[in-house]
Enzyme design. Structure first.
Site, PDB file in Angstrom:
ATOM      1  N   PHE A 190      45.986  29.134   6.507  1.00  0.00           N
ATOM      2  CA  PHE A 190      45.409  28.302   7.598  1.00  0.00           C
ATOM      3  C   PHE A 190      45.093  28.829   8.507  1.00  0.00           C
ATOM      4  O   PHE A 190      45.490  29.965   9.128  1.00  0.00           O
ATOM      5  CB  PHE A 190      46.297  27.166   8.016  1.00  0.00           C
ATOM      6  CG  PHE A 190      45.586  25.736   7.249  1.00  0.00           C
ATOM      7  CD1 PHE A 190      45.725  25.403   5.743  1.00  0.00           C
ATOM      8  CD2 PHE A 190      45.236  24.664   8.097  1.00  0.00           C
ATOM      9  CE1 PHE A 190      45.193  24.255   5.434  1.00  0.00           C
ATOM     10  CE2 PHE A 190      44.798  23.590   7.676  1.00  0.00           C
ATOM     11  CZ  PHE A 190      44.667  23.309   6.224  1.00  0.00           C
ATOM     12  N   GLN A 225      40.550  18.523  20.301  1.00  0.00           N
ATOM     13  CA  GLN A 225      39.994  19.489  19.288  1.00  0.00           C
ATOM     14  C   GLN A 225      38.818  19.050  18.783  1.00  0.00           C
ATOM     15  O   GLN A 225      38.818  17.764  18.179  1.00  0.00           O
ATOM     16  CB  GLN A 225      40.922  19.784  18.197  1.00  0.00           C
ATOM     17  CG  GLN A 225      40.676  20.677  17.437  1.00  0.00           C
ATOM     18  CD  GLN A 225      42.090  21.134  16.556  1.00  0.00           C
ATOM     19  OE1 GLN A 225      42.686  20.318  15.711  1.00  0.00           O
ATOM     20  NE2 GLN A 225      42.606  22.161  16.887  1.00  0.00           N
ATOM     21  N   HIS A 247      36.923  19.896  15.297  1.00  0.00           N
ATOM     22  CA  HIS A 247      37.036  20.615  14.024  1.00  0.00           C
ATOM     23  C   HIS A 247      35.770  20.965  13.844  1.00  0.00           C
ATOM     24  O   HIS A 247      34.683  20.373  13.610  1.00  0.00           O
ATOM     25  CB  HIS A 247      37.547  19.640  13.120  1.00  0.00           C
ATOM     26  CG  HIS A 247      38.139  20.038  11.959  1.00  0.00           C
ATOM     27  ND1 HIS A 247      37.589  20.680  10.933  1.00  0.00           N
ATOM     28  CD2 HIS A 247      39.395  20.139  11.374  1.00  0.00           C
ATOM     29  CE1 HIS A 247      38.302  21.310  10.160  1.00  0.00           C
ATOM     30  NE2 HIS A 247      39.637  20.833  10.293  1.00  0.00           N
ATOM     31  N   LEU A 295      35.981  14.610   7.995  1.00  0.00           N
ATOM     32  CA  LEU A 295      36.767  15.774   7.924  1.00  0.00           C
ATOM     33  C   LEU A 295      36.537  16.493   6.498  1.00  0.00           C
ATOM     34  O   LEU A 295      36.636  16.004   5.350  1.00  0.00           O
ATOM     35  CB  LEU A 295      38.033  15.515   7.989  1.00  0.00           C
ATOM     36  CG  LEU A 295      38.993  16.818   7.791  1.00  0.00           C
ATOM     37  CD1 LEU A 295      38.888  17.832   8.811  1.00  0.00           C
ATOM     38  CD2 LEU A 295      40.578  16.258   7.804  1.00  0.00           C
ATOM     39  N   GLU A 303      40.236  22.346   6.401  1.00  0.00           N
ATOM     40  CA  GLU A 303      40.249  23.877   6.630  1.00  0.00           C
ATOM     41  C   GLU A 303      40.940  24.509   5.527  1.00  0.00           C
ATOM     42  O   GLU A 303      40.731  25.423   5.139  1.00  0.00           O
ATOM     43  CB  GLU A 303      41.358  23.909   7.947  1.00  0.00           C
ATOM     44  CG  GLU A 303      41.160  25.263   8.390  1.00  0.00           C
ATOM     45  CD  GLU A 303      41.975  25.446   9.710  1.00  0.00           C
ATOM     46  OE1 GLU A 303      41.870  24.679  10.825  1.00  0.00           O
ATOM     47  OE2 GLU A 303      42.942  26.456   9.821  1.00  0.00           O
ATOM     48  N   ARG A 336      40.836  26.540  15.523  1.00  0.00           N
ATOM     49  CA  ARG A 336      39.496  25.811  15.353  1.00  0.00           C
ATOM     50  C   ARG A 336      38.793  25.730  16.816  1.00  0.00           C
ATOM     51  O   ARG A 336      37.715  25.742  16.483  1.00  0.00           O
ATOM     52  CB  ARG A 336      40.093  24.384  15.243  1.00  0.00           C
ATOM     53  CG  ARG A 336      40.786  24.251  13.775  1.00  0.00           C
ATOM     54  CD  ARG A 336      41.243  22.959  13.533  1.00  0.00           C
ATOM     55  NE  ARG A 336      41.843  22.743  12.134  1.00  0.00           N
ATOM     56  CZ  ARG A 336      42.528  21.778  11.817  1.00  0.00           C
ATOM     57  NH1 ARG A 336      42.814  20.898  12.620  1.00  0.00           N
ATOM     58  NH2 ARG A 336      43.082  21.653  10.584  1.00  0.00           N
ATOM     59  N   HIS A 348      38.284  15.545  16.646  1.00  0.00           N
ATOM     60  CA  HIS A 348      39.245  15.477  15.620  1.00  0.00           C
ATOM     61  C   HIS A 348      40.460  15.231  16.115  1.00  0.00           C
ATOM     62  O   HIS A 348      41.283  14.165  15.472  1.00  0.00           O
ATOM     63  CB  HIS A 348      39.171  16.837  14.871  1.00  0.00           C
ATOM     64  CG  HIS A 348      40.114  16.975  13.597  1.00  0.00           C
ATOM     65  ND1 HIS A 348      40.147  15.980  12.621  1.00  0.00           N
ATOM     66  CD2 HIS A 348      41.150  17.845  13.495  1.00  0.00           C
ATOM     67  CE1 HIS A 348      41.254  16.267  11.729  1.00  0.00           C
ATOM     68  NE2 HIS A 348      41.868  17.359  12.285  1.00  0.00           N
ATOM     69  N   ARG A 357      45.500  22.945  18.627  1.00  0.00           N
ATOM     70  CA  ARG A 357      46.431  22.529  18.013  1.00  0.00           C
ATOM     71  C   ARG A 357      46.005  23.620  16.483  1.00  0.00           C
ATOM     72  O   ARG A 357      44.701  23.559  16.543  1.00  0.00           O
ATOM     73  CB  ARG A 357      46.459  21.403  17.405  1.00  0.00           C
ATOM     74  CG  ARG A 357      47.513  21.182  16.177  1.00  0.00           C
ATOM     75  CD  ARG A 357      47.712  19.577  15.811  1.00  0.00           C
ATOM     76  NE  ARG A 357      46.545  19.071  14.981  1.00  0.00           N
ATOM     77  CZ  ARG A 357      45.859  19.163  14.030  1.00  0.00           C
ATOM     78  NH1 ARG A 357      46.540  20.206  13.266  1.00  0.00           N
ATOM     79  NH2 ARG A 357      44.910  18.481  13.556  1.00  0.00           N
TER      80      ARG A 357
END
Lengths: 577, 232
Positions: A123, A236, A238, A248, A251, A282, A348, A390
């Site tokens: 990730f 954030q 995304h 979404l 990821e 991100r 996001h 994050r």
């Protein structure tokens, strides 16, 4: 409307607002300890937006490669652009492993390695494959498992209830008042401990991955109660939102090896993060994407780029990423096995939120003074675990781990304290909100006001920000707040009045959006997800500190005296990937 | 494109029984059923109520009946049905208001089958070992989002409120066939009943209605086999 106080009065040890991962994990802990726990949620628990999380939950199990809590800690600190409090991260990475094994023992159907252990995938921003996953429906299975555990342990559920006011006096939480959406009517919940686990506030934007429910009701209530919010400007975006919809695409796609390409078919991340490429954090990928689009290299010169999965092959796509495949097919008629998928940055995750300490106790000032009996966890909270940005798959872990800690601490609070008296007129504030919307002479409707807020937040408060745009946004919010005073609703019925709920939510959206803009205007630097083209550098000398914001006499008051907890061994460095 | 939508309306304070209301307006070609409902609610008639949340086919809030088929409104493009839409709440449940039905009985049934892992053995320090093949046995059944589209499509469920119904039985399958679970016997006792798995008459409506394409009838058939084996 008369309220039958006797019938709609509930006395329960711990009252938890929000039925996502944080709320349910806390409720489970309280109920298992023998106390009474009630969960109040505006949707059925299995419909909470934790279920929308796809890719995984982070823990250094080292099942797929070498890993350690220390590595997880450093990655999270660096990912946060050094704004996260390192004592919180240390607690988090150590508890994370236990949290995952607990989930597995509850029956979560994690995907497996060849030897039958929990599988882990790569990730963004993590230096080891650390995301424990169940295909690409990780949040869904965690949420359902927790809900089922709560049924087993007899947690009380008040499903489809909207919280309207906190009952708070002399810095002690005493409960709350909620509206029964299904039947209509106000209910008093008298409690010894209250948890706000109401999730994020991404619904302030038009292009968002967030559910309709994510209107930041908890942060709105805290502002209204005269308490501060923390670091609200850090939101954030995304990088892989489904084009136009903002929905979404996990990821996990890039974790499995997917590329992001521009109009020339170029994997442009090599220009921005050569070593991590698509698996940079991100904030960096979203900025890179937006730069490509702004410089005319979006697909056909338009405002999107491609997520390309084709080289992964049909089998891997359908086995590891079936949800992503279905979403692209259903919403854009794109077959991800054969075609690249149009994507754009989408609002996001809310790094900011309700300030709390490591015990998840809500604090009311920069010194850390605790509001007794009031707790917060999950995306609604700001501990601050994620700082300015994050890392993917840290959010499910955050919600579950600090949900459990909140449950333990609330249990202690309930055992140490008797019920405090309710304020004199407990229903007054909630009743006034309902009455005003039902009786207003109003010429305004809530829907167009919300639309204007969302469209302009996407336009002016996105991946790139500057003084001029944010000034415009500030003025727009002021106007919209004025118009909101004149809002009237069409539906005057009691049963399932969606019109009323949306109007109530809008008040929260307008309230905390002002805090986001004020914080972002004041913070004259670029850090993590907050990037200002007029102040493009991180300024550790002046800005290595948290933003606290209150609403006082209708104005937003800011305080920057809350420092960041930094350990000697993790001093801020330049952030390169 | 121009569309014409009939919606079954019911406001308990005003209406004795549900009635149809017609709306006509233009909307983008790629709009979903949920976009249509939002357009009505936000622009034409604020009194319309319906459930929705995630917009990405995972929360299960917006199951409803469109032109006779149970769908999730959020993931269903209008072009699947053309320009004339007939939208009504899920069948088999009482209506609270408009498209919102009473799901309390649905969730109560779930609780009856003990929907949680039951473990008699000591817990391992780390995870239980489970092979990919063992996981695959239950994999598809864990995708259920509890949207109730299956139960609403099930003719065995309509006349009999006591029948556990496809969603709760699928959940029973999900735990009974989990290699880590020790609770098969107590769960089989609950479902081996005329209002349990035997009320499933393999009509396959649930499979057709399931937005997650779960082969529910097949899993219920495996439960029947297990129930028989267990009682021999």
């Amino acid at each position: 409307m008369k309220i039958d106080e006797a019938r709609n009065y509930h006395k329960i040890d711990a009252v938890i607002v929000g039925a996502g991962l944080a709320g349910l994990r806390a409720a489970l802990e309280v109920a298992k300890s023998g106390l009474t726990a009630a969960v109040i949620s505006k949707v059925y628990p299995t419909r909470s937006h934790s279920g929308g999380a796809q890719g995984g939950i982070a823990a250094a199990l080292a099942n797929a490669a070498e890993d350690s809590p220390q590595m997880h800690m450093f990655d999270t600190i660096k990912g946060s652009d050094y704004l996260a409090d390192q004592d919180i991260i240390e607690l988090f990475v150590n508890e994370a492993i236990k949290t995952v094994y607990e989930f597995e023992h509850m029956g979560v159907p994690f995907s497996r390695t060849e030897d039958g252990r929990i599988n882990q995938r790569a990730f963004g921003g993590h230096s080891s494959p650390r995301a424990c996953f169940a295909q690409d429906v990780t949040g869904h299975v965690l949420l359902h498992t927790l809900y089922e555990q709560c049924l087993k342990h007899n947690v009380f559920f008040f499903n489809e209830f909207q919280v309207l006011s906190l009952l708070l006096e002399n810095d002690v939480a005493r409960g709350l008042v909620a509206w029964d959406i299904r039947a209509g009517g106000l209910h008093i919940f008298h409690a010894r401990a209250v948890l706000l686990a109401t999730g994020g506030y991404g619904r302030a934007w038009k292009v968002t991955s967030n559910a309709h429910a994510n209107t930041g009701d908890g942060v709105g209530l805290v502002l209204e109660a005269g308490l501060p919010l923390e670091d609200m400007e850090f939101v954030q975006f995304h990088p892989t939102g489904l084009y136009k919809h903002g929905i979404l695409l996990s990821e996990a796609a890039r974790g499995e090896g997917a590329y992001i390409v521009n109009d020339q078919g170029e994997r442009f991340m090599k220009k921005y993060a050569a070593s991590k490429m698509e698996l940079a954090p991100r904030d960096i990928v979203s900025r890179s994407e937006q730069t490509e689009i702004n410089e005319g290299r979006g697909i056909g010169g338009k405002d999107y780029v491609y997520l390309d999965l084709r080289h992964l092959g049909k089998e891997k796509i359908l086995q590891r990423l079936p949800q992503i495949y279905d979403l692209a097919l259903n919403y854009l008629k794109v077959d991800a096995v054969k075609e690249p998928v149009p994507i754009q940055p989408t609002a996001h995750y809310s790094m900011g939120g309700i300030p709390a300490n490591a015990r998840t106790e809500v604090i009311k000032d920069a010194k850390g003074t605790v509001v007794r009996g009031l707790y917060t966890a999950g995306e609604a909270s700001c501990l601050s675990l994620h700082g300015a940005n994050r890392l993917g798959c840290n959010s499910l872990q955050d919600a579950a781990t600090f949900g459990r800690i909140a449950g333990i601490r609330m249990g202690e609070c309930c055992r140490e304290n008797a019920y405090s008296d309710l304020p004199a007129e407990p229903l007054a504030k909630a009743q006034a909100k309902i009455d005003r919307l039902k009786q207003a002479p109003g010429k305004e409707k809530h829907a167009p006001i919300r639309e204007e807020l969302q469209v302009n937040m996407t336009k002016y408060m996105g991946v790139f920000r500057n003084e001029g745009d944010m000034g415009k946004m500030k003025a727009i919010i002021k106007q919209l707040q004025e118009r909101y005073r004149m809002v009237a609703i069409d539906d005057h019925g009691a049963a399932f009045n969606l019109d009323l709920i949306e109007a109530l939510e809008l008040e929260n959206l307008l309230s905390f959006s002002e805090v986001i803009v004020e914080g972002a205007l004041a913070r004259k630097e670029s850090r993590g997800a907050h990037f200002r083209t007029d102040f493009p550098k991180r300024e550790d000398g002046q800005w290595l500190k948290h933003t606290l914001a209150w609403r006082r006499d209708g104005k937003i008051v800011l305080d920057f005296s809350k420092g960041v907890v930094i350990f000697p061994q993790y001093q801020p460095q330049e952030r390169k990937y | 494109m121009d569309i014409s939508i009939k919606i079954l309306r019911y406001q308990p304070e005003k209406d004795e029984k549900p009635h149809w209301q017609l709306f006509k307006f233009a909307i983008e070609d790629e709009a979903t059923i949920l976009d249509v409902l939002n357009e009505i609610h936000w622009v034409h008639d604020g009194t319309l109520s319906y459930r929705r949340s995630c917009r990405s086919s995972i929360c299960g809030s917006c199951a409803m009946k469109v032109n006779g088929r149970n769908v999730l409104a959020c993931e269903t493009p209008i072009h699947r049905f053309g320009t004339r839409l007939k939208i009504e709440p899920l069948s088999g449940f009482s209506i609270i208001k408009d498209l919102v039905v009473d799901l309390e009985p649905f969730f109560a049934k779930l609780k009856r089958i003990k929907p949680y892992l039951i473990v008699d053995k000591p817990l391992p320090d780390k995870e239980f070992v489970q092979s990919t093949a063992e996981l695959e046995t239950i994999g598809e059944s864990t995708l259920c989002i509890l949207c109730a589209a299956c139960s609403a499509a099930c003719p065995s469920s309509w006349p009999n409120q006591e029948y556990l119904g496809p969603a709760a039985l699928l959940k029973a399958y999900r735990f009974i066939f989990d290699s880590r679970d020790d609770g098969s016997d107590e769960r089989l006792e609950i479902i081996n009943d005329k209002n349990g798995v035997w009320r499933c008459h393999t009509i396959f409506n649930c499979v057709e209605a399931c937005p997650k394409k779960i082969k529910i009838t097949e899993y219920l058939s495996r439960l029947k086999v297990k129930a028989v084996e267990n009682s021999l």
